[in-house]
Design a protein around this motif. Structure first.
Motif, PDB file in Angstrom:
ATOM      1  N   ALA A  94       0.838  -1.212   0.000  1.00 29.83           N
ATOM      2  CA  ALA A  94       0.000   0.000   0.000  1.00 29.83           C
ATOM      3  C   ALA A  94       0.869   1.258   0.000  1.00 29.83           C
ATOM      4  CB  ALA A  94      -0.929  -0.015   1.206  1.00 29.83           C
ATOM      5  N   ARG A  95       1.937   1.246   0.781  1.00 29.25           N
ATOM      6  CA  ARG A  95       2.846   2.401   0.808  1.00 29.25           C
ATOM      7  C   ARG A  95       3.532   2.581  -0.550  1.00 29.25           C
ATOM      8  NH1 ARG A  95       3.785   0.168   5.869  1.00 29.25           N
ATOM      9  NH2 ARG A  95       5.720  -0.811   5.175  1.00 29.25           N
ATOM     10  N   MET A  96       3.940   1.453  -1.170  1.00 31.21           N
ATOM     11  CA  MET A  96       4.586   1.528  -2.475  1.00 31.21           C
ATOM     12  C   MET A  96       3.621   2.103  -3.514  1.00 31.21           C
ATOM     13  SD  MET A  96       5.849  -1.492  -4.987  1.00 31.21           S
ATOM     14  CE  MET A  96       4.155  -2.005  -5.117  1.00 31.21           C
ATOM     15  N   VAL A  97       2.372   1.621  -3.519  1.00 30.63           N
ATOM     16  CA  VAL A  97       1.380   2.134  -4.468  1.00 30.63           C
ATOM     17  C   VAL A  97       1.152   3.625  -4.225  1.00 30.63           C
ATOM     18  CG1 VAL A  97      -1.040   2.010  -5.196  1.00 30.63           C
ATOM     19  CG2 VAL A  97       0.287  -0.099  -4.899  1.00 30.63           C
ATOM     20  N   ASP A  98       1.063   4.039  -2.960  1.00 32.67           N
ATOM     21  CA  ASP A  98       0.925   5.469  -2.655  1.00 32.67           C
ATOM     22  C   ASP A  98       2.067   6.267  -3.277  1.00 32.67           C
ATOM     23  OD1 ASP A  98      -1.391   5.073  -1.164  1.00 32.67           O
ATOM     24  OD2 ASP A  98      -0.350   5.130   0.778  1.00 32.67           O
ATOM     25  N   ALA A  99       3.286   5.748  -3.166  1.00 36.14           N
ATOM     26  CA  ALA A  99       4.452   6.436  -3.722  1.00 36.14           C
ATOM     27  C   ALA A  99       4.373   6.505  -5.245  1.00 36.14           C
ATOM     28  CB  ALA A  99       5.746   5.745  -3.284  1.00 36.14           C
ATOM     29  N   LEU A 100       3.962   5.412  -5.885  1.00 37.32           N
ATOM     30  CA  LEU A 100       3.831   5.414  -7.347  1.00 37.32           C
ATOM     31  C   LEU A 100       2.769   6.409  -7.791  1.00 37.32           C
ATOM     32  CD1 LEU A 100       4.075   1.584  -8.137  1.00 37.32           C
ATOM     33  CD2 LEU A 100       5.827   3.341  -8.525  1.00 37.32           C
ATOM     34  N   VAL A 101       1.668   6.472  -7.068  1.00 35.52           N
ATOM     35  CA  VAL A 101       0.596   7.413  -7.407  1.00 35.52           C
ATOM     36  C   VAL A 101       1.077   8.847  -7.197  1.00 35.52           C
ATOM     37  CG1 VAL A 101      -1.703   8.220  -6.714  1.00 35.52           C
ATOM     38  CG2 VAL A 101      -1.279   5.766  -7.009  1.00 35.52           C
ATOM     39  N   SER A 102       1.767   9.108  -6.096  1.00 34.74           N
ATOM     40  CA  SER A 102       2.230  10.472  -5.833  1.00 34.74           C
ATOM     41  C   SER A 102       3.267  10.928  -6.860  1.00 34.74           C
ATOM     42  CB  SER A 102       2.778  10.605  -4.408  1.00 34.74           C
ATOM     43  OG  SER A 102       4.013   9.962  -4.293  1.00 34.74           O
ATOM     44  N   ARG A 103       4.005   9.991  -7.438  1.00 25.07           N
ATOM     45  CA  ARG A 103       4.990  10.328  -8.479  1.00 25.07           C
ATOM     46  C   ARG A 103       4.356  10.324  -9.872  1.00 25.07           C
ATOM     47  NH1 ARG A 103      10.230  10.300  -6.697  1.00 25.07           N
ATOM     48  NH2 ARG A 103      11.001   9.994  -8.804  1.00 25.07           N
ATOM     49  N   GLN A 104       3.048  10.109  -9.924  1.00 28.41           N
ATOM     50  CA  GLN A 104       2.277  10.087 -11.173  1.00 28.41           C
ATOM     51  C   GLN A 104       2.749   8.989 -12.124  1.00 28.41           C
ATOM     52  OE1 GLN A 104       2.508  14.153 -12.544  1.00 28.41           O
ATOM     53  NE2 GLN A 104       0.966  14.825 -11.079  1.00 28.41           N
ATOM     54  N   LEU A 105       3.187   7.885 -11.554  1.00 27.23           N
ATOM     55  CA  LEU A 105       3.589   6.725 -12.344  1.00 27.23           C
ATOM     56  C   LEU A 105       2.466   5.700 -12.446  1.00 27.23           C
ATOM     57  CD1 LEU A 105       7.169   6.324 -10.847  1.00 27.23           C
ATOM     58  CD2 LEU A 105       6.574   7.226 -13.103  1.00 27.23           C
ATOM     59  N   ALA A 106       1.536   5.744 -11.502  1.00 28.95           N
ATOM     60  CA  ALA A 106       0.402   4.822 -11.480  1.00 28.95           C
ATOM     61  C   ALA A 106      -0.816   5.565 -10.965  1.00 28.95           C
ATOM     62  CB  ALA A 106       0.711   3.619 -10.589  1.00 28.95           C
ATOM     63  N   GLU A 107      -1.963   4.958 -11.198  1.00 24.18           N
ATOM     64  CA  GLU A 107      -3.207   5.516 -10.694  1.00 24.18           C
ATOM     65  C   GLU A 107      -4.110   4.393 -10.218  1.00 24.18           C
ATOM     66  OE1 GLU A 107      -4.655   7.712 -14.034  1.00 24.18           O
ATOM     67  OE2 GLU A 107      -5.195   5.917 -15.154  1.00 24.18           O
ATOM     68  N   ARG A 108      -4.969   4.728  -9.298  1.00 20.22           N
ATOM     69  CA  ARG A 108      -5.965   3.777  -8.804  1.00 20.22           C
ATOM     70  C   ARG A 108      -7.251   3.979  -9.608  1.00 20.22           C
ATOM     71  NH1 ARG A 108      -3.423   5.646  -4.008  1.00 20.22           N
ATOM     72  NH2 ARG A 108      -2.577   3.944  -2.758  1.00 20.22           N
ATOM     73  N   ARG A 109      -7.857   2.865  -9.996  1.00 21.90           N
ATOM     74  CA  ARG A 109      -9.128   2.912 -10.719  1.00 21.90           C
ATOM     75  C   ARG A 109     -10.055   1.859 -10.120  1.00 21.90           C
ATOM     76  NH1 ARG A 109      -7.582   2.989 -17.115  1.00 21.90           N
ATOM     77  NH2 ARG A 109      -6.452   4.965 -17.143  1.00 21.90           N
ATOM     78  N   PRO A 110     -11.356   2.045 -10.299  1.00 27.42           N
ATOM     79  CA  PRO A 110     -12.267   1.006  -9.818  1.00 27.42           C
ATOM     80  C   PRO A 110     -11.959  -0.328 -10.509  1.00 27.42           C
ATOM     81  CG  PRO A 110     -13.472   2.989 -10.416  1.00 27.42           C
ATOM     82  CD  PRO A 110     -12.059   3.175 -10.883  1.00 27.42           C
ATOM     83  N   GLY A 111     -11.965  -1.395  -9.729  1.00 30.71           N
ATOM     84  CA  GLY A 111     -11.738  -2.734 -10.267  1.00 30.71           C
ATOM     85  C   GLY A 111     -13.013  -3.543 -10.144  1.00 30.71           C
ATOM     86  N   GLN A 112     -12.860  -4.856 -10.029  1.00 34.27           N
ATOM     87  CA  GLN A 112     -14.022  -5.727  -9.876  1.00 34.27           C
ATOM     88  C   GLN A 112     -14.550  -5.634  -8.451  1.00 34.27           C
ATOM     89  OE1 GLN A 112     -12.947  -9.673 -11.078  1.00 34.27           O
ATOM     90  NE2 GLN A 112     -13.233  -9.188 -13.236  1.00 34.27           N
ATOM     91  N   GLY A 113     -15.849  -5.509  -8.315  1.00 38.56           N
ATOM     92  CA  GLY A 113     -16.443  -5.424  -6.990  1.00 38.56           C
ATOM     93  C   GLY A 113     -15.919  -4.211  -6.240  1.00 38.56           C
ATOM     94  N   ARG A 114     -15.383  -4.481  -5.049  1.00 43.97           N
ATOM     95  CA  ARG A 114     -14.856  -3.397  -4.225  1.00 43.97           C
ATOM     96  C   ARG A 114     -13.359  -3.198  -4.418  1.00 43.97           C
ATOM     97  NH1 ARG A 114     -17.103  -4.345   1.664  1.00 43.97           N
ATOM     98  NH2 ARG A 114     -15.655  -2.637   1.953  1.00 43.97           N
ATOM     99  N   GLU A 115     -12.760  -3.977  -5.289  1.00 47.40           N
ATOM    100  CA  GLU A 115     -11.314  -3.880  -5.492  1.00 47.40           C
ATOM    101  C   GLU A 115     -10.945  -2.584  -6.201  1.00 47.40           C
ATOM    102  OE1 GLU A 115      -9.750  -7.246  -7.560  1.00 47.40           O
ATOM    103  OE2 GLU A 115      -9.943  -8.546  -5.811  1.00 47.40           O
ATOM    104  N   ILE A 116      -9.742  -2.152  -5.921  1.00 43.58           N
ATOM    105  CA  ILE A 116      -9.162  -0.992  -6.597  1.00 43.58           C
ATOM    106  C   ILE A 116      -8.038  -1.524  -7.483  1.00 43.58           C
ATOM    107  CG2 ILE A 116      -7.913   1.178  -6.301  1.00 43.58           C
ATOM    108  CD1 ILE A 116     -10.819   1.277  -5.346  1.00 43.58           C
ATOM    109  N   ALA A 117      -8.124  -1.223  -8.762  1.00 42.33           N
ATOM    110  CA  ALA A 117      -7.125  -1.667  -9.728  1.00 42.33           C
ATOM    111  C   ALA A 117      -6.014  -0.623  -9.845  1.00 42.33           C
ATOM    112  CB  ALA A 117      -7.778  -1.889 -11.094  1.00 42.33           C
ATOM    113  N   ILE A 118      -4.795  -1.104  -9.938  1.00 38.27           N
ATOM    114  CA  ILE A 118      -3.643  -0.222 -10.120  1.00 38.27           C
ATOM    115  C   ILE A 118      -3.240  -0.288 -11.590  1.00 38.27           C
ATOM    116  CG2 ILE A 118      -1.328   0.370  -9.317  1.00 38.27           C
ATOM    117  CD1 ILE A 118      -3.549   0.235  -7.102  1.00 38.27           C
TER     118      ILE A 118
END
Length: 172
Positions: free
Chosen positions: A65-89
């Motif tokens: 989760a911390r790594m994904v936060d870092a990728l998102v803050s560096r604009q390298l990745a984004e979170r999007r709605p996934g299947q059900g309640r999941e969040i897709a990276i």
């Protein structure tokens, strides 16, 4: 038969190659080895959730989760709605470019390491590495983790990936 010298040489070579490879990757991407691996993993498996992405790069759920936060803050990745309640990276355009640059830097460093071998020696080494990786897969049992920073196209063009083959044989 146990051969301590060969094991020691392999260990020293593996560590040196890893250091060279990761130095180029982390300098280029500005992120650590796990995040760089995550970028590469997301190029071949877009839309993973954070837990699965973490599993594939060898991180716990909180560390992932911390790594994904870092990728998102560096604009390298984004979170999007996934299947059900999941969040897709998913990678951003910048993340895809960075992942491609990571693989290019990795390839360059590995080519430098192999430059001391002639083509016949590289072919022999390739066959030996196939065998070693098959054995490592038997021990680790996770192709995603073993190949987390692999350039999959270079491993499967005109050849069969030994790790993928070992996994297919295990899963029958």
């Amino acid at each position: 038969m146990h051969d301590p010298r060969t094991g020691n040489l392999l260990g020293a070579a593996a560590l040196a190659v890893t250091d060279l490879m990761l130095e180029g990757v982390t300098e280029l991407s500005g992120v650590g080895p796990s995040a760089a691996s995550a970028l590469v993993v997301l190029t071949v498996s877009p839309g993973l959730n954070g837990t699965e992405l973490g599993r594939r790069v060898g991180l716990s759920q909180p560390a992932s989760a911390r790594m994904v936060d870092a990728l998102v803050s560096r604009q390298l990745a984004e979170r999007r709605p996934g299947q059900g309640r999941e969040i897709a990276i998913r990678l951003t355009r910048r993340g895809r470019r960075t992942a491609a640059d990571i693989l290019a830097a990795r390839s360059g460093r590995l080519a430098q390491a192999l430059a001391v071998l002639d083509p016949a020696e590289r072919a022999i080494l390739s066959g030996l590495l196939d065998k070693v990786l098959t054995g490592l897969y038997a021990e680790i049992g996770n192709a995603d983790l073993l190949c987390r920073l692999c350039d999959r196209a270079s491993c499967t063009t005109d050849a069969i990936c030994p790790v993928g083959q070992a996994e297919r044989e295990r899963n029958g």
